[in-house]
Design an enzyme around this catalytic site. Structure first.
Site, PDB file in Angstrom:
ATOM      1  N   GLN A   1       7.707  -1.095 -17.484  1.00 35.29           N
ATOM      2  CA  GLN A   1       8.421  -0.273 -16.505  1.00 35.29           C
ATOM      3  C   GLN A   1       8.900   1.026 -17.152  1.00 35.29           C
ATOM      4  O   GLN A   1       9.385   1.034 -18.280  1.00 35.29           O
ATOM      5  CB  GLN A   1       9.603  -1.059 -15.953  1.00 35.29           C
ATOM      6  CG  GLN A   1      10.291  -0.399 -14.774  1.00 35.29           C
ATOM      7  CD  GLN A   1      11.220  -1.366 -14.061  1.00 35.29           C
ATOM      8  OE1 GLN A   1      11.098  -2.581 -14.190  1.00 35.29           O
ATOM      9  NE2 GLN A   1      12.159  -0.839 -13.294  1.00 35.29           N
TER      10      GLN A   1
ATOM     11  N   SER B   1       7.168  -5.932 -21.776  1.00 36.81           N
ATOM     12  CA  SER B   1       7.987  -6.427 -20.673  1.00 36.81           C
ATOM     13  C   SER B   1       7.102  -6.894 -19.521  1.00 36.81           C
ATOM     14  O   SER B   1       6.334  -7.836 -19.692  1.00 36.81           O
ATOM     15  CB  SER B   1       8.988  -5.356 -20.243  1.00 36.81           C
ATOM     16  OG  SER B   1       9.969  -5.893 -19.390  1.00 36.81           O
ATOM     17  N   LEU B   2       7.133  -6.250 -18.351  1.00 34.66           N
ATOM     18  CA  LEU B   2       6.293  -6.712 -17.247  1.00 34.66           C
ATOM     19  C   LEU B   2       4.822  -6.690 -17.625  1.00 34.66           C
ATOM     20  O   LEU B   2       4.006  -7.450 -17.079  1.00 34.66           O
ATOM     21  CB  LEU B   2       6.528  -5.876 -15.989  1.00 34.66           C
ATOM     22  CG  LEU B   2       5.790  -4.536 -15.881  1.00 34.66           C
ATOM     23  CD1 LEU B   2       4.459  -4.675 -15.167  1.00 34.66           C
ATOM     24  CD2 LEU B   2       6.639  -3.508 -15.175  1.00 34.66           C
TER      25      LEU B   2
ATOM     26  N   ARG C   1       9.060 -11.152  -9.608  1.00 35.34           N
ATOM     27  CA  ARG C   1       9.881 -10.748 -10.754  1.00 35.34           C
ATOM     28  C   ARG C   1      10.574  -9.418 -10.472  1.00 35.34           C
ATOM     29  O   ARG C   1      11.776  -9.253 -10.709  1.00 35.34           O
ATOM     30  CB  ARG C   1       8.999 -10.629 -11.996  1.00 35.34           C
ATOM     31  CG  ARG C   1       9.731 -10.220 -13.290  1.00 35.34           C
ATOM     32  CD  ARG C   1       8.686 -10.077 -14.400  1.00 35.34           C
ATOM     33  NE  ARG C   1       9.248  -9.841 -15.719  1.00 35.34           N
ATOM     34  CZ  ARG C   1       9.538  -8.649 -16.218  1.00 35.34           C
ATOM     35  NH1 ARG C   1       9.357  -7.557 -15.482  1.00 35.34           N
ATOM     36  NH2 ARG C   1      10.007  -8.525 -17.452  1.00 35.34           N
TER      37      ARG C   1
ATOM     38  N   HIS D   1      16.703  -7.102 -19.648  1.00 37.76           N
ATOM     39  CA  HIS D   1      16.638  -7.904 -20.884  1.00 37.76           C
ATOM     40  C   HIS D   1      18.030  -8.149 -21.468  1.00 37.76           C
ATOM     41  O   HIS D   1      18.228  -8.071 -22.679  1.00 37.76           O
ATOM     42  CB  HIS D   1      15.704  -7.248 -21.908  1.00 37.76           C
ATOM     43  CG  HIS D   1      14.318  -7.077 -21.393  1.00 37.76           C
ATOM     44  ND1 HIS D   1      13.481  -8.159 -21.159  1.00 37.76           N
ATOM     45  CD2 HIS D   1      13.627  -5.967 -21.024  1.00 37.76           C
ATOM     46  CE1 HIS D   1      12.331  -7.699 -20.676  1.00 37.76           C
ATOM     47  NE2 HIS D   1      12.397  -6.390 -20.578  1.00 37.76           N
TER      48      HIS D   1
ATOM     49  N   GLN E   1      11.926 -14.137 -21.156  1.00 41.66           N
ATOM     50  CA  GLN E   1      11.827 -12.695 -21.396  1.00 41.66           C
ATOM     51  C   GLN E   1      12.760 -11.882 -20.501  1.00 41.66           C
ATOM     52  O   GLN E   1      13.223 -10.806 -20.876  1.00 41.66           O
ATOM     53  CB  GLN E   1      10.362 -12.263 -21.173  1.00 41.66           C
ATOM     54  CG  GLN E   1      10.043 -10.869 -21.620  1.00 41.66           C
ATOM     55  CD  GLN E   1       9.152 -10.194 -20.611  1.00 41.66           C
ATOM     56  OE1 GLN E   1       9.598  -9.782 -19.544  1.00 41.66           O
ATOM     57  NE2 GLN E   1       7.876 -10.081 -20.936  1.00 41.66           N
TER      58      GLN E   1
END
Length: 303
Positions: A10, A95-96, A120, A199, A248
């Protein structure tokens, strides 16, 4: 050549992403069209035309980056750049982007991964809207120094992106206090324009709901190695992959560790598949000797 695929996180999104892929690659176009049909809203139009305020919403940009990354994979396959004779050795995503890496490695199919990333994004945006969080980048500091700052101000390290580039996350007032103190001490700190404290423990509601959502989804062993953000190493057992994806949401992204592990496992060339070249920049910051190519649009496929 042992090839590693890198998938964007992102923040990499930008209006216009994927437009030339859609226009010039039938395989990429099929992915965008499938995404629109699956999601029930015009993701492709938002990617191409914006507005930027809509594209940058967590619930939109996460599926957008997932689709764009896998559209690039399909376009490269269509051109014969990826295939049985030129399969990747491994994949990793920021991340994603880890979900994109899982899909590229066959842990689940495109539509399943799209539903996962859409949920998500929805849950994380919901968590952002019900908390008051922010993030900041701390530059030039070792991990130990950042850990001490986090302990002092009750915030958390969210991303270990590269040597000397660590992102912290937490309640907005606490992050602001940490930023002010770090600047007074001569540290280079950059507040980030984000919707919330990714996070960190402020995402706990998203983590809990995401765990329930993923519990009914079948995961398979990956066709090639996938390095996970929470461990910095490759995992292969389906339940380990599922647990890593859940954890995560509230845990730090060990991106530098993932990259170093991929190289230690034999990766000799990285292909960044996503808008811009953020991950290539982090790779250069970590080790200038690493070979990285960035693919964003159709014209990049000639590299």
């Amino acid at each position: 050549m042992a090839l590693a695929l890198l998938f964007s996180g992102q923040g990499a999104q930008k209006v216009g992403m994927g437009r030339s892929l859609y226009a010039q690659s039938a395989a990429a176009r099929a992915r965008f069209d499938e995404a629109d049909a699956t999601l029930g809203y015009p993701l492709t139009r938002i990617c191409f035309e914006g507005p930027e305020e809509e594209l940058t919403q967590t619930k939109i940009c996460q599926p957008a980056l997932y689709v764009h990354g896998l559209a690039l994979v399909e376009a490269l396959r269509e051109q014969g750049r990826l295939g049985p004779a030129s399969a990747p050795a491994c994949a990793l995503g920021l991340s994603l982007g880890e979900i994109t890496a899982y899909a590229a490695a066959g842990v689940f199919d495109f539509q399943t991964g799209l539903r996962i990333v859409a949920e998500r994004g929805r849950l994380m945006q919901q968590a952002c809207e019900t908390t008051v969080g922010s993030m900041a980048a701390i530059l030039g500091e070792p991990r130990e120094g950042v850990a001490a700052l986090c302990a002092e101000f009750d915030i958390e390290a969210a991303n270990f992106n590269a040597p000397g580039q660590i992102i912290v996350s937490g309640e907005k007032a606490k992050v602001a206090a940490a930023v002010a103190a770090a600047k007074e001490r001569g540290k280079k700190v950059i507040p980030l324009n984000v919707a919330g404290a990714y996070h960190s423990r402020l995402m706990e509601s998203a983590r809990a709901a995401f765990a329930v959502f993923l519990s009914d989804i079948e995961f398979s062993r990956p066709a090639f190695a996938v390095f996970t953000n929470t461990t910095g190493r490759a995992l292969a057992e389906p339940e380990e992959l599922r647990a890593a994806l859940v954890r995560q949401v509230v845990s730090p992204v060990l991106w530098e560790d993932c990259m170093r592990s991929a190289v230690a496992a034999g990766a000799s060339e990285f292909w960044e598949l996503g808008p811009g070249s953020v991950l290539a920049g982090l790779a250069r910051r970590t080790d200038k000797a690493w070979a990285v190519k960035s693919f964003s649009e159709f014209e990049d496929l000639a590299k």
